[in-house]
Design a protein around this motif. Sequence first.
Motif, short mmCIF file in Angstrom:
data_model
loop_
_atom_site.label_atom_id
_atom_site.label_comp_id
_atom_site.label_asym_id
_atom_site.label_seq_id
_atom_site.Cartn_x
_atom_site.Cartn_y
_atom_site.Cartn_z
N MET A 1 45.46 56.74 48.71
CA MET A 1 45.69 55.44 49.28
C MET A 1 46.50 54.61 48.28
O MET A 1 46.23 54.62 47.09
CB MET A 1 44.36 54.77 49.59
N ALA A 2 47.48 53.89 48.79
CA ALA A 2 48.35 53.08 47.93
C ALA A 2 47.62 51.84 47.45
O ALA A 2 46.87 51.21 48.20
CB ALA A 2 49.60 52.68 48.69
N GLU A 3 47.85 51.51 46.19
CA GLU A 3 47.25 50.31 45.62
C GLU A 3 48.11 49.11 45.96
O GLU A 3 49.33 49.18 45.89
CB GLU A 3 47.17 50.45 44.10
N PRO A 4 47.49 47.99 46.32
CA PRO A 4 48.30 46.80 46.58
C PRO A 4 48.95 46.32 45.29
O PRO A 4 48.37 46.43 44.21
CB PRO A 4 47.29 45.78 47.11
N ARG A 5 50.15 45.79 45.40
CA ARG A 5 50.84 45.34 44.20
C ARG A 5 50.27 43.99 43.76
O ARG A 5 49.73 43.24 44.57
CB ARG A 5 52.34 45.23 44.45
#
Length: 83
Positions: free
Chosen positions: A1-5
């Motif tokens: 899952m991509a981490e929020p910037r």
Amino acid sequence: MAEPRARTVADIRRELEAAEQRFEALLAGWREIGTTRSIPEGGPSREQLDQVEELLRRQRGTLDHLHQLWIEYAQASGYHAPQ
């Protein structure tokens, strides 16, 4: 899952600008319905009192949000901001 910037200074500034616009609109609404000049001679109606109360509540929430955003903006810009 991509981490929020992480939020950038530009992100915070955009949110600040939006909050400022909300506050200006709320202040204009208060000038229209919430000042003593807007109270009729016989006194305000229950409806007017409720409208002013809601408007002031929203102003307070927006102003608190602006305060927090300015602190976040100062910190993100490398300055120590008072709490």
